[in-house]
Design a protein around this motif. Structure first.
Motif, PDB file in Angstrom:
ATOM      1  N   LYS A   4       0.835  -1.208   0.000  1.00  0.00           N
ATOM      2  CA  LYS A   4       0.000   0.000   0.000  1.00  0.00           C
ATOM      3  C   LYS A   4       0.866   1.252   0.000  1.00  0.00           C
ATOM      4  N   ILE A  46      -4.701   1.838  -2.644  1.00  0.00           N
ATOM      5  CA  ILE A  46      -5.236   0.482  -2.712  1.00  0.00           C
ATOM      6  C   ILE A  46      -5.499  -0.012  -1.293  1.00  0.00           C
ATOM      7  N   GLU A 103      -6.256  -6.880  -7.407  1.00  0.00           N
ATOM      8  CA  GLU A 103      -5.760  -5.495  -7.335  1.00  0.00           C
ATOM      9  C   GLU A 103      -4.315  -5.455  -6.837  1.00  0.00           C
ATOM     10  N   ASP A 104      -4.006  -6.272  -5.842  1.00  0.00           N
ATOM     11  CA  ASP A 104      -2.643  -6.287  -5.301  1.00  0.00           C
ATOM     12  C   ASP A 104      -1.644  -6.815  -6.332  1.00  0.00           C
TER      13      ASP A 104
END
Length: 282
Positions: free
Chosen positions: A230, A241, A250-251
């Motif tokens: 993050k 995020i 997403e990660d």
């Protein structure tokens, strides 16, 4: 007197007969003439022929079914915009409404896993979800995994995983085999990949791992400590995020994007360490 009258009667009879004969002759000839014309007219009359056309004519065009291949003349002279087509090189015609090729498996793949808590107090990790994206950020693999042990903590606030996700998930052995086959011979990108590989019970060649948590230039942001994904996304990419529930897709995309920003320098530094950097001509 008697002879005169006889002559008159004879003359009148002869003339009458002659007229009758002449009329008969005329009538007979007329009838022959008429009958001959009638026969000729009958001969000349021809019965009408059905479905007889002269010259050229056009057949009714049949409607083409959808997804039919387009001929070259239609492709060149037709309206390509109405067919949702893009100009292609000669000999390479696309079919109507043909979907574009996506989710291509590239040499570089980024992976991220979500875990749930097992064990006495739920502090041990068990795989719950695996997501893999390619170099362009397209998700090529994303599956939940059935629980193999009793789950003490689903960690939903962080992992985003719920009980029903695991009940409808894939068997662990299937996921392990599929992920292993995808990663074989590929450069694996991720953040803290050691944890992800351990819950999958997989290994990967060290030379093919690009871990954004271990890249030294990134550690300068946190003054030498291991930075969070993050924090890196915020400082380097300028994006936020992991708000609330995490998404492994997403990660994985964030990790791939981080690598792409420094990929060239990263690979050069690895080449220097291994002694494979090309010698300049100077």
């Amino acid at each position: 007197m008697t002879e005169g009258t006889k002559k008159r009667k004879r003359n009148s009879a002869e003339s009458h007969n002659q007229v009758v004969v002449n009329r008969g002759v005329i009538d007979a000839n007329w009838q022959k003439f008429l009958s001959a014309n009638i026969i000729m007219d009958k001969k000349e009359e021809k019965p009408p022929q059905k479905n007889h056309f002269t010259g050229t004519f056009r057949r009714a065009r049949k409607k083409k079914p959808q997804n039919q291949e387009i001929s070259s003349s239609e492709y060149i002279n037709g309206d390509m915009k109405s067919l949702n087509l893009e100009p292609q090189p000669k000999g390479e015609l696309k079919k109507i409404n043909e979907p574009r090729k996506q989710n291509k498996i590239t040499k570089f793949l980024a992976m991220d896993c979500e875990m749930v808590g097992i064990g006495y107090n739920g502090s041990d990790h068990m795989l719950a979800r695996v997501s893999i994206v390619n170099k362009f950020g397209d998700c090529i693999y994303d599956k939940f995994v059935k629980a193999r042990e009793e789950v003490k903590d689903y960690r939903t606030d962080v992992s985003g995983v719920r009980k029903e996700d695991l009940l409808n998930g894939e068997e662990f052995t299937v996921v392990q085999k599929e992920v292993s086959d995808l990663l074989k011979g590929k450069i694996l990108v991720g953040h803290s990949l050691k944890n992800d590989l351990s819950v999958l019970f997989l290994s990967h060649p060290k030379r093919n791992i690009r871990d954004t948590a271990r890249y030294k230039p990134f550690k300068k942001i946190t003054k030498g400590s291991t930075p969070s994904l993050k924090r890196l996304a915020k400082e380097i990419l300028g994006i936020d995020i992991q708000h609330g529930e995490h998404s492994s897709v997403e990660d994985a995309r964030a990790a791939m994007q981080l690598y792409c920003t420094v990929g060239k320098k990263w690979e050069e530094s690895l080449s220097d360490k291994r002694g494979h950097r090309k010698i300049s001509n100077e």
